[in-house]
Design a protein around this motif. Structure first.
Motif, PDB file in Angstrom:
ATOM      1  N   PRO A  77       0.822  -1.225   0.000  1.00  0.00           N
ATOM      2  CA  PRO A  77       0.000   0.000   0.000  1.00  0.00           C
ATOM      3  C   PRO A  77       0.854   1.273   0.000  1.00  0.00           C
ATOM      4  O   PRO A  77       1.891   1.355   0.657  1.00  0.00           O
ATOM      5  CB  PRO A  77      -0.804  -0.122   1.294  1.00  0.00           C
ATOM      6  N   TRP A  84      -4.744   4.498   1.967  1.00  0.00           N
ATOM      7  CA  TRP A  84      -3.682   3.635   1.465  1.00  0.00           C
ATOM      8  C   TRP A  84      -4.190   2.971   0.184  1.00  0.00           C
ATOM      9  O   TRP A  84      -5.239   2.325   0.187  1.00  0.00           O
ATOM     10  CB  TRP A  84      -3.343   2.548   2.489  1.00  0.00           C
ATOM     11  N   TYR A  85      -3.441   3.105  -0.897  1.00  0.00           N
ATOM     12  CA  TYR A  85      -3.833   2.550  -2.189  1.00  0.00           C
ATOM     13  C   TYR A  85      -2.953   1.347  -2.528  1.00  0.00           C
ATOM     14  O   TYR A  85      -1.735   1.364  -2.289  1.00  0.00           O
ATOM     15  CB  TYR A  85      -3.701   3.617  -3.276  1.00  0.00           C
ATOM     16  N   TYR A  86      -3.553   0.327  -3.107  1.00  0.00           N
ATOM     17  CA  TYR A  86      -2.804  -0.876  -3.466  1.00  0.00           C
ATOM     18  C   TYR A  86      -3.544  -1.621  -4.573  1.00  0.00           C
ATOM     19  O   TYR A  86      -4.706  -1.326  -4.896  1.00  0.00           O
ATOM     20  CB  TYR A  86      -2.598  -1.789  -2.250  1.00  0.00           C
ATOM     21  N   ARG A 100      -8.365   0.430  -1.990  1.00  0.00           N
ATOM     22  CA  ARG A 100      -7.830   1.341  -0.990  1.00  0.00           C
ATOM     23  C   ARG A 100      -8.443   1.065   0.372  1.00  0.00           C
ATOM     24  O   ARG A 100      -9.512   0.450   0.479  1.00  0.00           O
ATOM     25  CB  ARG A 100      -8.064   2.800  -1.387  1.00  0.00           C
TER      26      ARG A 100
END
Length: 702
Positions: A77, A84-86, A100
């Protein structure tokens, strides 16, 4: 099918500078013609029949790759704003899923959360499932995918033909609904300003990005405002935002020259302001920094030397490029590649001794010195990236090598501490000690020392020659840096050596290495490659009967040139989307990307000397009645960078002219420059390509 297709001859005469060339196969340029399509389909059928013996080997390599890739996986992330982006990949699915999670109170705001690989954690939101978007499309490519500053809106674009023209949509991430906004025919990328405006670019008829537009959410595309237009056909235009979110940059670039304009983000409807006016041969790039409470421009430029320099000045005191305060001075042995600025530090990337490096400057107490990040391996790649947050106290640092799977670290600038976040997992096990990578040096015709990267199994018997693959690119100052490849394992585990010739035209050894392999020095690229092949043969590393050459795009030009110049050095040549008819293409200003390319190859349209020089090496014009190695050419019908017609004409002429050699053409009928889409289709295509190479070098069919 046992007999190869014979392309009919429809002679056309090209006249330039008093020179005439009769082209029998230019008619293949009409991709709407039934005759063209019938010919390409016949070539595909012939290639399929001639490579049927590779089916088992192809399938074995494909399964080996699958067994070495963690199909259900996720990225680390990355923080942006309050989320938090992943990304996730799931076994059996071709495309990724972007997700996210909100940043939770009470946790370290810069330590990424641990997220299970299977099963969604509480609070996870799926932004895009690209598998759903791609459903029903033979080809799919995701262009932009960017979230607005508040985190509420997602702009994403898609290409379903492979021609690199995208349609952009806007998704409300609170409701999951698409807004009515739709932007057709746009180029790569999209830049948000707040939640109200999107800046984007479009291309002209020659596929040159020439316009920057501003779209206001809730309005039709025909109401979008033209922010900037670049009419000089040598230049492409791009748009982006400073990491600080304070400025929008509009950048113009040709192969030699650049120019930057700026808009303050809090006045997005203002006219852009010029920073440094373009000066032929001067290339510069600008970023925004804040040091000691003052705003600065940090500039990477070549105004004081070809290997670039980093300087700075206050935003309100725009000094000439040659009078900037120096942060990293020009050096004859260090090629500076660019900087990234953050609230508390500045990162710089550069190249020394043929290896890319990175250094950090802590600016919390004012301007200081760069400290280089150091590593133990001889050949490696380090990169600083995936850090969208301006005020992050950590930097994401990625590391890999030819034998070290990828690793991702958080580097805490204040302490110099590394935290390993993720290592590329190789299911079934992998031992780096089973393989070795090292550098050799070959001598060119003119005495230049050419770096060569060599990778193979550690237990390979080097007392005798071994089958080998020699790869190169050699154009646009692009460097072929060390990277880990599971495909390469399938080749090396069958007793082959993988070698990379870092020939001139690339950027491994600095700007001069590039300059010595372009324009009227382009033949150095070809003779360097041949010199490396000769060196490998002379050292008994390999033999001409077990050496395969490979290159793609501009590297495909290299393959076509060496096929004519040194056909006896190779048992096979693989050319991917090869630029093998460069003179015809560069003589057509109306074609995509042609005019900007005059600063890479020269301008044969106006200059007879350039015409004659390109004519002397162009693979298509120089096909001769001689013995050739077997050749596999791969292309795509919708490629806008290197048109399918180039390899199609080349293979047709080789068949008509050469005294020996098997020549195969494989055309993807629904793809672009990057080939097929979807990870499994790509793996299978790559497995076929490796199978062809392994078979030519070793005779193996399993």
């Amino acid at each position: 099918m046992t007999n190869f297709p014979i392309a009919p001859k429809h002679p056309m005469t090209r006249e330039f500078h008093g020179r005439s060339f009769v082209d029998n196969y230019e008619w293949l340029r009409d991709k709407q013609s039934p005759e063209t399509l019938d010919y390409l389909n016949a070539e595909n059928a012939y290639t399929e029949s001639k490579t049927k013996q590779l089916e088992t080997l192809t399938e074995n390599i494909f399964q080996e790759v699958k067994s070495r890739v963690k199909e259900t996986d996720m990225s680390v992330p990355t923080r942006r704003g309050d989320y938090w982006y992943y990304g996730r990949s799931i076994e059996g699915k071709n495309y990724g899923i972007s997700c996210r999670l909100p940043v939770e109170d009470g946790q370290d705001p810069w330590t990424p959360p641990v997220i299970p690989e299977e099963g969604a954690p509480a609070g996870e939101q799926v932004l895009l499932d690209v598998n759903e978007l791609a459903e029903g499309h033979e080809f799919f490519s995701l262009g932009a995918s960017t979230v607005s500053e508040s985190g509420r809106l997602l702009a994403y674009s898609q290409d379903t033909a492979g021609d690199e023209r995208f349609t952009l949509f806007v998704k409300d991430l609170q409701t999951g609904e698409l807004l009515e906004d739709r932007l057709d025919g746009i180029h790569y990328g999209a830049t948000w300003i707040g939640d109200e405006y999107i800046f984007y670019t479009t291309v002209d008829d020659a596929w040159r990005a020439d316009k920057v537009w501003r779209h206001q959410l809730g309005t039709a595309q025909d109401q979008d405002v033209l922010v900037f237009e670049e009419k000089d056909e040598h230049f492409n235009v791009g748009v982006g935002k400073a990491r600080s979110d304070k400025y929008v940059f509009i950048g113009l670039g040709s192969k030699l020259t650049s120019e930057a304009w700026v808009i303050e983000a809090d006045t997005p409807d203002a006219a852009p302001k010029l920073l440094w006016q373009r000066e032929t041969g001067v290339d510069y790039d600008v970023d925004h920094a804040v040091v000691g409470g003052k705003d600065y421009w940090v500039v990477t430029h070549n105004a004081t030397g070809p290997n670039f320099e980093v300087g700075y000045c206050e935003v309100g005191d725009l000094k000439p490029l040659r009078e900037l305060n120096v942060l990293m001075a020009h050096s004859d042995t260090v090629r500076i590649e660019g900087v990234d600025t953050y609230r508390d530090h500045i990162a710089v990337g550069y190249r020394r001794g043929g290896i890319g490096r990175a250094a950090i400057m802590d600016v919390r107490a004012g301007w200081g010195a760069f400290d280089e990040l150091t590593f133990k391996e001889e050949l490696y790649t380090v990169a600083i990236g995936g850090n969208p947050e301006w005020d992050a106290p950590v930097l994401r640092v990625s590391y890999t090598s030819f034998i070290e799977p990828g690793q991702l670290f958080d580097y805490r600038v204040a302490t110099g501490e590394y935290t390993l976040l993720k290592s590329q997992e190789i299911p079934g096990g992998y031992n780096k000690d089973d393989y070795v990578a090292y550098r050799m040096w070959a001598e060119a015709e003119d005495g230049a020392r050419i770096p060569v990267s060599v990778i193979h199994r550690a237990d390979l018997d080097r007392t005798k020659p071994n089958p080998a693959l020699l790869y190169a690119y050699g154009s646009y100052e692009m460097s072929i840096d060390p990277y880990f490849s599971v495909f390469r394992l399938s080749l090396m585990d069958r007793g082959m050596i993988y070698a990379i010739a870092h020939v001139r035209g690339g950027g491994e050894m600095g700007r001069s290495w590039y300059d010595e392999g372009k324009m009227l020095n382009k033949k150095n690229t070809f003779t360097d490659f041949i010199a490396v092949a000769d060196d490998l043969i002379a050292r008994r590393v390999t033999t001409p009967k077990t050496l395969v050459a490979e290159g793609g795009s501009a590297g495909g030009l290299l393959m076509g040139a060496v096929a004519n110049m040194a056909p006896d050095r190779f048992v096979g040549i693989q050319a991917n989307v090869p630029f093998v008819d460069p003179l015809t293409s560069i003589l057509k200003p109306e074609l995509p990307l042609t005019i900007p390319e005059w600063e890479e190859w020269g301008d044969p349209y106006h200059d007879p000397e350039v015409y004659d020089y390109m004519l002397s090496y162009s693979p298509y014009e120089n096909v001769a009645a001689q013995d050739y190695p077997d050749i596999l050419a791969l292309t795509s019908l919708n490629d806008t960078r290197v048109l399918y017609v180039e390899p199609a004409k080349w293979i047709a002429k080789l068949r008509d002219t050469a005294s020996s050699g098997e020549f195969l053409l494989k055309t993807e009928m629904a793809a672009g420059h990057g080939g097929v889409s979807g990870r499994y289709a790509k793996w299978r295509q790559n497995a076929f390509e490796f199978a062809w190479t392994i078979n030519k070098a070793t005779g193996a069919t399993e």
